[in-house]
Write an enzyme that holds these catalytic residues in place. Structure first.
Site, mmCIF file in Angstrom:
data_model
loop_
_atom_site.group_PDB
_atom_site.id
_atom_site.type_symbol
_atom_site.label_atom_id
_atom_site.label_comp_id
_atom_site.label_asym_id
_atom_site.label_seq_id
_atom_site.Cartn_x
_atom_site.Cartn_y
_atom_site.Cartn_z
ATOM 1 N N GLU A 41 -4.932 -3.666 -11.429
ATOM 2 C CA GLU A 41 -4.484 -2.359 -10.953
ATOM 3 C C GLU A 41 -4.925 -1.250 -11.924
ATOM 4 O O GLU A 41 -4.206 -0.948 -12.858
ATOM 5 C CB GLU A 41 -2.965 -2.361 -10.790
ATOM 6 C CG GLU A 41 -2.481 -3.401 -9.796
ATOM 7 C CD GLU A 41 -0.975 -3.354 -9.560
ATOM 8 O OE1 GLU A 41 -0.338 -2.299 -9.799
ATOM 9 O OE2 GLU A 41 -0.425 -4.376 -9.137
ATOM 10 N N TRP A 55 0.869 -4.069 -12.661
ATOM 11 C CA TRP A 55 0.838 -2.688 -13.136
ATOM 12 C C TRP A 55 0.945 -2.612 -14.652
ATOM 13 O O TRP A 55 0.177 -1.913 -15.318
ATOM 14 C CB TRP A 55 1.964 -1.890 -12.484
ATOM 15 C CG TRP A 55 1.978 -0.449 -12.886
ATOM 16 C CD1 TRP A 55 2.745 0.132 -13.854
ATOM 17 C CD2 TRP A 55 1.154 0.596 -12.349
ATOM 18 N NE1 TRP A 55 2.465 1.475 -13.950
ATOM 19 C CE2 TRP A 55 1.497 1.789 -13.034
ATOM 20 C CE3 TRP A 55 0.175 0.646 -11.346
ATOM 21 C CZ2 TRP A 55 0.897 3.012 -12.751
ATOM 22 C CZ3 TRP A 55 -0.418 1.874 -11.082
ATOM 23 C CH2 TRP A 55 -0.070 3.027 -11.763
#
Length: 456
Positions: free
Chosen positions: A140, A99
């Site tokens: 991501e 992330w």
């Protein structure tokens, strides 16, 4: 004859550890080393027989090339890969992304064929240099978070080119092909924008479905981090916020069930309640929960922090097979042994390929916090998936004498395991030009990608 008998015994010993079909994939985070006291997690804390696959998170990318992220990475690479001397069946992969990594480096790398090839060649070189067995893509997410729509097709090209390059390198080097996996989202939004499921599924060895962070403190009401099913009262988008929807949607899009690995969190998401008069699921919140003593992140608690909560009351959301705890104005949705068992029953019903854990360092790895023994959550997964321990004796594969024609199979091959092109449920082991023939257990076929017997 003595030498041949020793080799045969060794082959059988190795095979005992590669018969199990289910995967138990565990992520190792390179920042967990910096947690205080007994929560600090190092390679020496890894049980080499706990997980079938260990994924090191995360490597970095600079100038379109794979590189280290933390000063201790290289030493940790060596320490973790040394575990394979104890368990030769353990596969260790290296992940890039996450992330916090964002999307820009991926987007820039896949934008041109030249930079894509620079990256792929750096991946192969890096993995071989540090003795990894494969590579995990954790972008991501393509097509979202400032990644342009074209990255959906470019992600497919990245996966397919990596897969083809791994095959070519294996053929040239004579080494086992590097494995390729990807961590993918649970929600419809990111999936639709970033993934050509049928195409990438053909090139990936397995797919790590991130069925967690389904609810969290970015929302203004309480919700479980990883609920197995929806609640009856949930409608529309809310009815999609659960593990069952994510699995069914990936399967509907064309992912083979046996390649889907179900994500299991060893942490919970916490909230601060707005009122002590409303403490159920969907209750109003005023913000993130209090940071844990060790993980030190608001709205986030490791399992070993949840199990030591004093004066907390524990509840089960029966519709969702998901537990939560309340302590004062703190609401924590987490997973425990019971919810993990329910998820394993579910993945078996769906014919999924196994379980993935984020992350190994947030279970009670030493057994010092929860009084349930070391790794209570992951040991539950291992037991429920039927993965053998080092001191157990799984049913061995059968062996037979090669036919006269098969006796010459290994004359021009190096030591190793090879599939039998005539019979998918049999394979050969070549040792010093001698041919040994083995049968997989009933229903399984041999796969050179993992040098194991697996479901077809």
């Amino acid at each position: 004859m003595g030498r041949r008998t020793i080799w045969t015994g060794l082959i059988l010993l190795l095979l005992l550890h590669c018969i199990a079909a289910a995967k138990l994939v565990c992520y190792f985070t390179n920042w967990s080393q910096y947690r205080a006291g007994q929560a600090a997690f190092l390679p020496k804390d890894v049980d080499p027989f706990l997980c079938t696959h260990l994924i090191y998170a995360f490597a970095d990318m600079k100038n379109h090339q794979l590189t280290t992220f933390d000063p201790k990475d290289v030493q940790f690479y060596k320490d973790l890969n040394s575990l394979k001397s104890k368990n030769p069946s353990l596969k260790i992969l290296l992940a890039v992304g996450g992330w916090n990594f964002g999307t820009k480096k991926f987007t820039d790398m896949v934008a041109r064929p030249e930079t894509l090839q620079i990256f792929i060649q750096s991946v192969i070189s890096f993995l071989r240099q540090y003795n990894f067995d494969g590579f995990d893509l954790d972008w991501e997410y393509p097509g979202s978070r400032d990644s342009p729509a074209i990255d959906k097709e470019r992600f497919t090209a990245l996966v397919e080119n990596l897969h083809n390059a791994f095959i070519e390198e294996s053929q040239k080097s004579g080494k086992n092909r590097l494995l390729l996996s990807a961590a993918v989202p649970a929600g419809r939004y990111h999936l639709d924008r970033g993934y050509e499921v049928q195409k990438i599924s053909q090139a990936l060895d397995f797919i790590n479905l991130m069925t967690y962070d389904i609810h969290g403190t970015w929302e203004r009401t309480t919700g479980h981090n990883s609920p197995l099913y929806r609640r009856q009262s949930e409608k529309g988008e809310a009815a999609e916020a659960n593990v069952d929807f994510a699995v069914n949607y990936w399967l509907k899009k064309g992912a083979p069930s046996n390649k889907v690995i179900l994500g299991m969190p060893t942490y919970g998401r916490s909230f601060t309640l707005s009122s002590l008069s409303d403490t159920g699921v969907g209750a109003p919140t005023s913000g993130a929960g209090i940071p844990g003593s060790f993980t030190k992140e608001g709205g986030f608690l490791a399992f070993y922090e949840v199990c030591t909560l004093t004066d907390a009351t524990f509840h089960m959301i029966e519709e969702q097979k998901a537990p939560y705890a309340i302590q004062g104005n703190q609401w924590i949705g987490f997973d425990n042994v019971e919810s993990f068992r329910a998820k394993v029953r579910y993945l078996k019903q769906k014919g999924l390929g196994g379980a993935m854990v984020w992350s190994i360092d947030m279970d009670d790895f030493k057994g010092t916090f929860c009084n349930q023994g070391p790794y209570p959550l992951i040991q539950t997964l291992k037991k429920e998936l039927g993965i053998s321990s080092s001191n157990e004796s799984p049913t061995p594969t059968q062996t037979s004498k090669p036919t006269p024609g098969e006796n010459t199979f290994c004359q021009d091959k190096g030591n190793g395991f090879y599939s039998n092109p005539q019979e998918s449920n049999t394979f050969y082991s070549c040792i010093e030009k001698q041919t040994f023939k083995f049968f997989c257990l009933e229903g399984l076929v041999f796969k050179e990608s993992c040098t194991c017997c697996d479901w077809p």
